[in-house]
Design a protein around this motif. Structure first.
Motif, PDB file in Angstrom:
ATOM      1  N   LYS A  17       0.814  -1.219   0.000  1.00 50.08           N
ATOM      2  CA  LYS A  17       0.000   0.000   0.000  1.00 50.08           C
ATOM      3  C   LYS A  17       0.852   1.276   0.000  1.00 50.08           C
ATOM      4  O   LYS A  17       0.377   2.352  -0.312  1.00 50.08           O
ATOM      5  CB  LYS A  17      -0.942   0.004   1.192  1.00 50.08           C
ATOM      6  CG  LYS A  17      -1.948  -1.130   1.127  1.00 50.08           C
ATOM      7  CD  LYS A  17      -3.129  -0.870   1.984  1.00 50.08           C
ATOM      8  CE  LYS A  17      -4.115  -2.020   1.953  1.00 50.08           C
ATOM      9  NZ  LYS A  17      -4.789  -2.209   0.709  1.00 50.08           N
ATOM     10  N   VAL A  18       2.120   1.137   0.346  1.00 56.40           N
ATOM     11  CA  VAL A  18       3.026   2.294   0.411  1.00 56.40           C
ATOM     12  C   VAL A  18       3.364   2.750  -1.006  1.00 56.40           C
ATOM     13  O   VAL A  18       3.675   1.936  -1.881  1.00 56.40           O
ATOM     14  CB  VAL A  18       4.309   1.937   1.191  1.00 56.40           C
ATOM     15  CG1 VAL A  18       5.317   3.067   1.137  1.00 56.40           C
ATOM     16  CG2 VAL A  18       3.961   1.582   2.632  1.00 56.40           C
ATOM     17  N   GLN A  19       3.321   4.071  -1.223  1.00 57.84           N
ATOM     18  CA  GLN A  19       3.628   4.657  -2.527  1.00 57.84           C
ATOM     19  C   GLN A  19       5.086   5.119  -2.554  1.00 57.84           C
ATOM     20  O   GLN A  19       5.402   6.264  -2.230  1.00 57.84           O
ATOM     21  CB  GLN A  19       2.690   5.841  -2.806  1.00 57.84           C
ATOM     22  CG  GLN A  19       1.230   5.456  -2.890  1.00 57.84           C
ATOM     23  CD  GLN A  19       0.973   4.457  -4.000  1.00 57.84           C
ATOM     24  OE1 GLN A  19       1.340   4.687  -5.158  1.00 57.84           O
ATOM     25  NE2 GLN A  19       0.352   3.352  -3.652  1.00 57.84           N
ATOM     26  N   PHE A  20       5.982   4.195  -2.896  1.00 58.64           N
ATOM     27  CA  PHE A  20       7.395   4.539  -3.026  1.00 58.64           C
ATOM     28  C   PHE A  20       7.575   5.377  -4.299  1.00 58.64           C
ATOM     29  O   PHE A  20       6.856   5.191  -5.277  1.00 58.64           O
ATOM     30  CB  PHE A  20       8.239   3.265  -3.096  1.00 58.64           C
ATOM     31  CG  PHE A  20       8.202   2.454  -1.827  1.00 58.64           C
ATOM     32  CD1 PHE A  20       9.028   2.772  -0.755  1.00 58.64           C
ATOM     33  CD2 PHE A  20       7.330   1.385  -1.694  1.00 58.64           C
ATOM     34  CE1 PHE A  20       8.996   2.031   0.421  1.00 58.64           C
ATOM     35  CE2 PHE A  20       7.289   0.631  -0.526  1.00 58.64           C
ATOM     36  CZ  PHE A  20       8.117   0.958   0.531  1.00 58.64           C
ATOM     37  N   ASN A  21       8.545   6.300  -4.304  1.00 61.00           N
ATOM     38  CA  ASN A  21       8.771   7.147  -5.475  1.00 61.00           C
ATOM     39  C   ASN A  21       9.488   6.377  -6.588  1.00 61.00           C
ATOM     40  O   ASN A  21       9.713   5.168  -6.468  1.00 61.00           O
ATOM     41  CB  ASN A  21       9.517   8.435  -5.092  1.00 61.00           C
ATOM     42  CG  ASN A  21      10.945   8.200  -4.652  1.00 61.00           C
ATOM     43  OD1 ASN A  21      11.543   7.136  -4.874  1.00 61.00           O
ATOM     44  ND2 ASN A  21      11.536   9.211  -4.011  1.00 61.00           N
ATOM     45  N   LEU A  25      11.833   4.854  -3.056  1.00 58.64           N
ATOM     46  CA  LEU A  25      12.016   5.408  -1.711  1.00 58.64           C
ATOM     47  C   LEU A  25      10.769   6.125  -1.216  1.00 58.64           C
ATOM     48  O   LEU A  25       9.942   6.570  -2.009  1.00 58.64           O
ATOM     49  CB  LEU A  25      13.191   6.387  -1.706  1.00 58.64           C
ATOM     50  CG  LEU A  25      14.532   5.841  -2.177  1.00 58.64           C
ATOM     51  CD1 LEU A  25      15.555   6.968  -2.279  1.00 58.64           C
ATOM     52  CD2 LEU A  25      15.020   4.748  -1.231  1.00 58.64           C
ATOM     53  N   ILE A  26      10.680   6.256   0.096  1.00 60.61           N
ATOM     54  CA  ILE A  26       9.641   7.054   0.732  1.00 60.61           C
ATOM     55  C   ILE A  26      10.314   7.887   1.815  1.00 60.61           C
ATOM     56  O   ILE A  26      11.239   7.410   2.494  1.00 60.61           O
ATOM     57  CB  ILE A  26       8.510   6.172   1.319  1.00 60.61           C
ATOM     58  CG1 ILE A  26       7.366   7.041   1.856  1.00 60.61           C
ATOM     59  CG2 ILE A  26       9.030   5.205   2.366  1.00 60.61           C
ATOM     60  CD1 ILE A  26       6.112   6.252   2.222  1.00 60.61           C
ATOM     61  N   SER A  27       9.892   9.145   1.962  1.00 58.06           N
ATOM     62  CA  SER A  27      10.452   9.986   3.014  1.00 58.06           C
ATOM     63  C   SER A  27       9.874   9.554   4.358  1.00 58.06           C
ATOM     64  O   SER A  27       8.713   9.160   4.458  1.00 58.06           O
ATOM     65  CB  SER A  27      10.166  11.471   2.752  1.00 58.06           C
ATOM     66  OG  SER A  27       8.776  11.686   2.623  1.00 58.06           O
ATOM     67  N   CYS A  87      -1.970  10.780   3.964  1.00 60.72           N
ATOM     68  CA  CYS A  87      -3.167  10.455   3.179  1.00 60.72           C
ATOM     69  C   CYS A  87      -2.862   9.915   1.785  1.00 60.72           C
ATOM     70  O   CYS A  87      -3.665   9.165   1.229  1.00 60.72           O
ATOM     71  CB  CYS A  87      -4.071  11.677   3.087  1.00 60.72           C
ATOM     72  SG  CYS A  87      -3.257  13.126   2.362  1.00 60.72           S
ATOM     73  N   ASP A  88      -1.722  10.282   1.210  1.00 62.01           N
ATOM     74  CA  ASP A  88      -1.334   9.792  -0.117  1.00 62.01           C
ATOM     75  C   ASP A  88      -0.471   8.544  -0.045  1.00 62.01           C
ATOM     76  O   ASP A  88      -0.042   8.028  -1.071  1.00 62.01           O
ATOM     77  CB  ASP A  88      -0.569  10.875  -0.883  1.00 62.01           C
ATOM     78  CG  ASP A  88      -1.418  12.090  -1.174  1.00 62.01           C
ATOM     79  OD1 ASP A  88      -2.611  11.917  -1.504  1.00 62.01           O
ATOM     80  OD2 ASP A  88      -0.892  13.216  -1.056  1.00 62.01           O
ATOM     81  N   ALA A  89      -0.164   8.104   1.154  1.00 60.19           N
ATOM     82  CA  ALA A  89       0.681   6.924   1.396  1.00 60.19           C
ATOM     83  C   ALA A  89       2.085   7.088   0.820  1.00 60.19           C
ATOM     84  O   ALA A  89       2.742   6.111   0.489  1.00 60.19           O
ATOM     85  CB  ALA A  89       0.014   5.652   0.869  1.00 60.19           C
TER      86      ALA A  89
END
Length: 140
Positions: A17-21, A25-27, A87-89
């Motif tokens: 569900k995580v929106q990695f770039n 990566l995710i901050s 909210c945007d994960a």
């Protein structure tokens, strides 16, 4: 508050569900129990998985291109208390128990520079000398 490890299959569902770039990566913003922001770093899927499984915070070092377990060289570890997604994960907020200082400059928080009409002003001095943490001169 103590972290309860997340294991598969729930872990896999959460990570999906995580929106990695584009770089995978995710901050991740780390704050202490009182809500004081300590730092911002990056996590890839492996770092986030390790953090959620173990409760020991692990980031991804873009400069070293590898996993970075907070405190592995300085002893200034972070232990996860809570984790949430925006909210945007695409951004994490980690509540951590910080052992010692969070910043490589020896300060509790990386956010110690105020932008003022007269320029940048340091709000705090280091709690510990960087040379003591790492055995070498570190730029601030």
């Amino acid at each position: 508050m103590t972290w309860k490890p997340i294991t598969s299959p729930i872990l896999d569902t959460l990570l999906d569900k995580v929106q990695f770039n584009e770089q995978g990566l995710i901050s991740a913003i780390a704050q202490d129990e009182a809500g004081h922001v300590l730092m911002l770093a990056w996590m890839n899927r492996d770092a986030l998985a390790e953090t959620l499984k173990t409760g020991r915070v692990c980031y991804y070092s873009r400069s070293r291109n590898k996993l970075w377990r907070k405190g592995e060289s300085s002893g200034q570890e972070q232990h996860l208390l809570a984790a949430s997604l925006d909210c945007d994960a695409d951004c994490l907020l980690l509540t951590v128990q910080q052992k010692g200082v969070a910043c490589h400059t020896g300060r509790r928080s990386c956010f110690y520079q105020a932008l003022t009409p007269s320029g940048i002003t340091n709000l705090t001095e280091p709690d510990i000398r960087p040379e003591t943490l790492y055995g070498e001169k570190v730029s601030s």
